[in-house]
Scaffold this motif. Structure first.
Motif, PDB file in Angstrom:
ATOM      1  N   MET A  20      83.614  39.167  44.376  1.00  0.00           N
ATOM      2  CA  MET A  20      83.878  38.421  43.318  1.00  0.00           C
ATOM      3  C   MET A  20      82.507  37.122  43.566  1.00  0.00           C
ATOM      4  O   MET A  20      82.522  36.773  44.730  1.00  0.00           O
ATOM      5  N   ARG A  21      82.426  36.540  42.561  1.00  0.00           N
ATOM      6  CA  ARG A  21      81.447  35.527  42.551  1.00  0.00           C
ATOM      7  C   ARG A  21      82.474  34.306  43.261  1.00  0.00           C
ATOM      8  O   ARG A  21      83.464  34.141  43.371  1.00  0.00           O
ATOM      9  N   CYS A  22      81.268  33.759  44.456  1.00  0.00           N
ATOM     10  CA  CYS A  22      82.145  32.639  44.867  1.00  0.00           C
ATOM     11  C   CYS A  22      82.696  31.627  44.213  1.00  0.00           C
ATOM     12  O   CYS A  22      81.969  30.823  43.424  1.00  0.00           O
ATOM     13  N   PHE A  23      83.872  31.189  44.296  1.00  0.00           N
ATOM     14  CA  PHE A  23      84.587  30.368  43.670  1.00  0.00           C
ATOM     15  C   PHE A  23      84.474  28.895  44.111  1.00  0.00           C
ATOM     16  O   PHE A  23      84.777  27.685  43.342  1.00  0.00           O
ATOM     17  N   VAL A  24      83.538  28.659  45.188  1.00  0.00           N
ATOM     18  CA  VAL A  24      83.096  27.280  45.709  1.00  0.00           C
ATOM     19  C   VAL A  24      81.850  27.100  45.197  1.00  0.00           C
ATOM     20  O   VAL A  24      81.617  26.041  44.348  1.00  0.00           O
ATOM     21  N   CYS A  25      80.729  27.735  45.452  1.00  0.00           N
ATOM     22  CA  CYS A  25      79.436  27.291  44.789  1.00  0.00           C
ATOM     23  C   CYS A  25      79.029  28.094  43.410  1.00  0.00           C
ATOM     24  O   CYS A  25      78.197  27.587  42.714  1.00  0.00           O
ATOM     25  N   ARG A  26      79.848  29.176  43.051  1.00  0.00           N
ATOM     26  CA  ARG A  26      79.785  29.964  41.997  1.00  0.00           C
ATOM     27  C   ARG A  26      78.309  30.434  41.810  1.00  0.00           C
ATOM     28  O   ARG A  26      78.005  30.409  40.578  1.00  0.00           O
ATOM     29  N   GLY A  27      77.647  30.794  42.992  1.00  0.00           N
ATOM     30  CA  GLY A  27      76.270  31.288  42.686  1.00  0.00           C
ATOM     31  C   GLY A  27      75.131  30.474  42.268  1.00  0.00           C
ATOM     32  O   GLY A  27      74.236  30.877  41.857  1.00  0.00           O
TER      33      GLY A  27
END
Length: 367
Positions: A280-287
């Motif tokens: 899943m897309r990183c929920f901190v940096c959000r890519g």
């Protein structure tokens, strides 16, 4: 034989003399007035109005008088006893009122003072987390299914296309229940619940299965011999990999916030074909450019490994009595503990199992 003495003088009976009755009455009234509390008044009542009090003893002497003398003596003693009883009742009311007022003053509690209260307990974050995940799928029209943690070997392995020589069936990964010839294990995944569901229900099937699982892993910050999984299975006509992708995207967004999506990487699982690892897309940096490189959560990848998934293997459908020519389906599985560590920022898996109420209380009643 002599008759009764009709000339008997009642004045000669000392307790009935007017001055004696008045003295007893006055002594009783003085003692009542001097009673300082309810306990002292109780003693005064026994002494001056009890069965052995002077006025009670005088009352007994009335019966020995001639008839013509009893009326006057009775009135005298009765009036004295009545005065004593009235005084007792009045003093009782005064002392009770004073007692209540004193209690209000002496036993007043200052509710503004800080106090050492026993802390309230809290629902465990794994419990509330599993319920939240179940609610996500129930809102999509799915059902929640449960099964035993002590499971038959056939349901835990064979029905899921894990043959006798599969590595997961060795003592290295699985807790076996003695005696071994009973072929009973502590379930290594919640997939047996999916098998039970297919064996007992007819498609269409939309079921999510959260629960405890057991593997012979070391107990450290990222591993535990007992942990929690959530698995889902769909069996219906016309189900494709696109339905799986849409379901997991919705799940990830509900768990970690708007804009979180998933991606698939080819993998292998015996019970699905094709199979994929779910990131899943990183929920901190959000890519985002410029943030990925310094993100400690995804270590600069922009994606976080989350679980596994795939299209249900036709062999599993046949083993569970489902026609693979008519029905297809998908299945997925994630660790609830790992998902909550992502969601809450917890860094040590052992915190979830140590039973420290301070850890649970920090999450409140919901996550």
């Amino acid at each position: 034989m002599s008759g009764p003495n009709s000339q008997y003088d009642p004045v000669e009976v000392t307790p009935l003399k007017p001055e004696e009755v008045e003295a007893a009455r006055d002594a009783a009234l003085a003692a009542i007035a001097g009673a300082g509390d309810l306990e002292e008044l109780k003693r005064v009542r026994l002494e001056h109005a009890g069965d052995r009090s002077p006025l009670a003893l005088a009352n007994r002497e009335i019966g020995a008088l001639p008839p013509q003398a009893r009326k006057e003596a009775g009135q005298r003693v009765g009036q004295a006893r009545g005065a004593v009883n009235q005084a007792l009742a009045a003093r009782q009311a005064v002392l009770e009122r004073e007692h209540e007022e004193r209690m209000l003053v002496e036993e007043t509690v200052d509710v503004t003072l800080p106090v050492a209260r026993s802390p309230r307990g809290a629902r465990h974050p794994l419990t509330t987390g599993a319920e939240m995940i179940a609610d996500i799928f129930v809102s999509m029209g799915w059902e929640v299914a449960e099964g035993p943690v002590v499971e038959a070997e056939w349901l835990n392995f064979d029905a899921l296309n894990l043959g006798p020589d599969h590595p997961a069936r060795t003592m290295q990964d699985t807790f076996w229940v003695e005696p071994a010839e009973d072929h009973i294990v502590l379930r290594t995944q919640t997939s047996p619940v999916q098998a039970r569901t297919m064996l007992t229900r007819k498609p269409p099937i939309y079921v999510v299965c959260p629960g405890r699982v057991f593997r012979t892993d070391e107990y450290d910050a990222t591993h535990s011999p007992m942990f929690h999984q959530v698995e889902g299975i769909v069996i219906d006509e016309g189900i494709t990999l696109a339905h799986l992708k849409g379901t997991l995207d919705h799940f990830a967004e509900a768990m970690f916030g708007e804009g979180i999506v998933t991606r698939f990487r080819p993998s292998y699982f015996p019970f699905t074909e094709p199979s994929a690892e779910v990131d899943m897309r990183c929920f901190v940096c959000r890519g985002a450019e410029g943030a990925v490189e310094s993100c400690r959560t995804c270590r600069g990848e922009g994606w976080i490994e989350w679980g596994g998934c795939g299209v249900v293997n036709p062999r599993v459908l046949v083993a569970c009595g489902v026609d693979p020519e008519r029905y297809t389906g998908f299945a997925f599985g994630m660790g609830i503990d790992r998902s909550l560590m992502f969601r809450t920022g917890a860094t040590d898996l052992r915190d979830f199992f140590e039973g420290d109420v301070r850890f649970s209380s920090s999450f409140g009643t919901e996550i």
